[in-house]
Design a protein around this motif. Structure first.
Motif, PDB file in Angstrom:
ATOM      1  N   PHE A   1       4.446  -2.532 -16.388  1.00 59.30           N
ATOM      2  CA  PHE A   1       4.599  -2.058 -15.009  1.00 59.30           C
ATOM      3  C   PHE A   1       6.060  -1.703 -14.777  1.00 59.30           C
ATOM      4  O   PHE A   1       6.957  -2.125 -15.512  1.00 59.30           O
ATOM      5  CB  PHE A   1       4.135  -3.108 -13.996  1.00 59.30           C
ATOM      6  CG  PHE A   1       4.909  -4.391 -14.044  1.00 59.30           C
ATOM      7  CD1 PHE A   1       6.114  -4.531 -13.370  1.00 59.30           C
ATOM      8  CD2 PHE A   1       4.428  -5.475 -14.779  1.00 59.30           C
ATOM      9  CE1 PHE A   1       6.831  -5.711 -13.412  1.00 59.30           C
ATOM     10  CE2 PHE A   1       5.142  -6.664 -14.827  1.00 59.30           C
ATOM     11  CZ  PHE A   1       6.353  -6.786 -14.144  1.00 59.30           C
TER      12      PHE A   1
ATOM     13  N   CYS B   1       7.437  -2.623  -4.881  1.00 61.76           N
ATOM     14  CA  CYS B   1       6.289  -1.939  -5.486  1.00 61.76           C
ATOM     15  C   CYS B   1       6.250  -2.157  -6.987  1.00 61.76           C
ATOM     16  O   CYS B   1       7.267  -2.041  -7.668  1.00 61.76           O
ATOM     17  CB  CYS B   1       6.371  -0.435  -5.222  1.00 61.76           C
ATOM     18  SG  CYS B   1       5.523   0.064  -3.742  1.00 61.76           S
ATOM     19  N   PHE B   2       5.062  -2.434  -7.482  1.00 55.30           N
ATOM     20  CA  PHE B   2       4.826  -2.510  -8.918  1.00 55.30           C
ATOM     21  C   PHE B   2       3.884  -1.368  -9.279  1.00 55.30           C
ATOM     22  O   PHE B   2       2.817  -1.224  -8.676  1.00 55.30           O
ATOM     23  CB  PHE B   2       4.221  -3.853  -9.298  1.00 55.30           C
ATOM     24  CG  PHE B   2       5.093  -5.027  -8.943  1.00 55.30           C
ATOM     25  CD1 PHE B   2       6.130  -5.414  -9.769  1.00 55.30           C
ATOM     26  CD2 PHE B   2       4.880  -5.734  -7.759  1.00 55.30           C
ATOM     27  CE1 PHE B   2       6.950  -6.480  -9.441  1.00 55.30           C
ATOM     28  CE2 PHE B   2       5.687  -6.800  -7.416  1.00 55.30           C
ATOM     29  CZ  PHE B   2       6.732  -7.179  -8.265  1.00 55.30           C
TER      30      PHE B   2
ATOM     31  N   GLU C   1       8.918  -1.785 -11.679  1.00 57.40           N
ATOM     32  CA  GLU C   1       9.180  -2.388 -10.373  1.00 57.40           C
ATOM     33  C   GLU C   1      10.152  -1.526  -9.563  1.00 57.40           C
ATOM     34  O   GLU C   1      11.229  -1.177 -10.041  1.00 57.40           O
ATOM     35  CB  GLU C   1       9.769  -3.789 -10.547  1.00 57.40           C
ATOM     36  CG  GLU C   1      10.065  -4.493  -9.236  1.00 57.40           C
ATOM     37  CD  GLU C   1      10.613  -5.893  -9.445  1.00 57.40           C
ATOM     38  OE1 GLU C   1      11.202  -6.444  -8.498  1.00 57.40           O
ATOM     39  OE2 GLU C   1      10.457  -6.440 -10.564  1.00 57.40           O
TER      40      GLU C   1
ATOM     41  N   VAL D   1      -0.747  -6.960 -10.261  1.00 57.93           N
ATOM     42  CA  VAL D   1       0.319  -6.824 -11.249  1.00 57.93           C
ATOM     43  C   VAL D   1       0.288  -7.942 -12.284  1.00 57.93           C
ATOM     44  O   VAL D   1       0.737  -7.755 -13.429  1.00 57.93           O
ATOM     45  CB  VAL D   1       1.696  -6.772 -10.553  1.00 57.93           C
ATOM     46  CG1 VAL D   1       2.015  -8.101  -9.873  1.00 57.93           C
ATOM     47  CG2 VAL D   1       2.801  -6.402 -11.537  1.00 57.93           C
TER      48      VAL D   1
ATOM     49  N   ASN E   1       1.800   0.737 -12.308  1.00 51.96           N
ATOM     50  CA  ASN E   1       1.263   0.742 -13.663  1.00 51.96           C
ATOM     51  C   ASN E   1       1.194   2.187 -14.150  1.00 51.96           C
ATOM     52  O   ASN E   1       0.354   2.954 -13.676  1.00 51.96           O
ATOM     53  CB  ASN E   1      -0.138   0.116 -13.676  1.00 51.96           C
ATOM     54  CG  ASN E   1      -0.675  -0.061 -15.080  1.00 51.96           C
ATOM     55  OD1 ASN E   1      -0.428   0.749 -15.961  1.00 51.96           O
ATOM     56  ND2 ASN E   1      -1.421  -1.136 -15.284  1.00 51.96           N
TER      57      ASN E   1
END
Length: 205
Positions: free
Chosen positions: A116, A65-66, A118, A110, A68
């Motif tokens: 971001f 998962c990224f 991770e 992304v 923001n």
């Protein structure tokens, strides 16, 4: 505080020769104190709370998962496929083109983000620790505890643990426990990363 500690130590000293009572004390500490300490509520800004569960679900499914932290957007991809391609190695537009042609990924969000965080699925060591912690928290009288501990200490621990837990009355308890663990890890990492972002921002001022 010192008085309370003295009282606790006095109780322990009074039963030092009674193995059964010492085991009961240990069981209580593991079940009620140690594990709950792991899951103690972490203070998180309200706007991030809805994202924690979504990220936990994704990494539990084997997705990277990224996140923001500015827009609260989440982008996730299979871990195995990301082993074959480096999202950030080449020119973003070239990477987008290749991913679209190879995997049909036409919207790799992304690559357009300036910042971001991770989040990766638990590795085998962490997964083993989660299973071990769940087994440890079961009451000593529960036959399932011994079965799970035996499974984890023998050949094919992951497959055997799954087989035992899937055919037990604690299957949902296991899912709930694992999810709480993952949520806790996500929340912890999120707050650490946000603190790092803040420090970097102050350094640039």
């Amino acid at each position: 505080m010192s008085n309370t500690l003295d009282q606790i130590l006095a109780i322990i000293r009074s039963v030092m020769d009674d193995k059964q009572k010492l085991n009961r004390i240990l069981e209580f500490l593991e079940e009620e104190i140690f594990i709950e300490e792991k899951f103690k509520e972490i203070e998180i800004p309200e706007k991030f709370k809805p994202c924690i569960a979504e990220i936990a679900v994704s990494i539990d499914a084997g997705l990277v998962c990224f996140f923001n932290p500015e827009t609260l957007a989440i982008d996730a991809y299979p871990r195995d496929l990301l082993h074959e391609v480096d999202l950030f190695e080449d020119d973003p537009e070239e990477v987008k083109k290749n991913l679209s042609e190879l995997y049909g990924w036409d919207d790799v969000k992304v690559l357009d983000w300036l910042i971001f965080i991770e989040f990766t699925p638990p590795d085998s060591h962490e997964s083993f620790r989660i299973m071990e912690a769940f087994a440890e928290r079961l009451k000593n009288a529960d036959k399932l505890k011994n079965k799970l501990i035996d499974a984890l200490n023998n050949h094919k621990p992951f497959a055997n643990f799954k087989n035992i837990i899937d055919n037990s009355d604690h299957r949902q308890d296991w899912f709930d426990f694992k999810f709480r663990w993952l949520e806790n890890n996500v929340a912890t990492q999120l707050m650490e990363e946000l603190e790092n972002f803040q420090c970097e921002a102050f350094e640039k001022i």
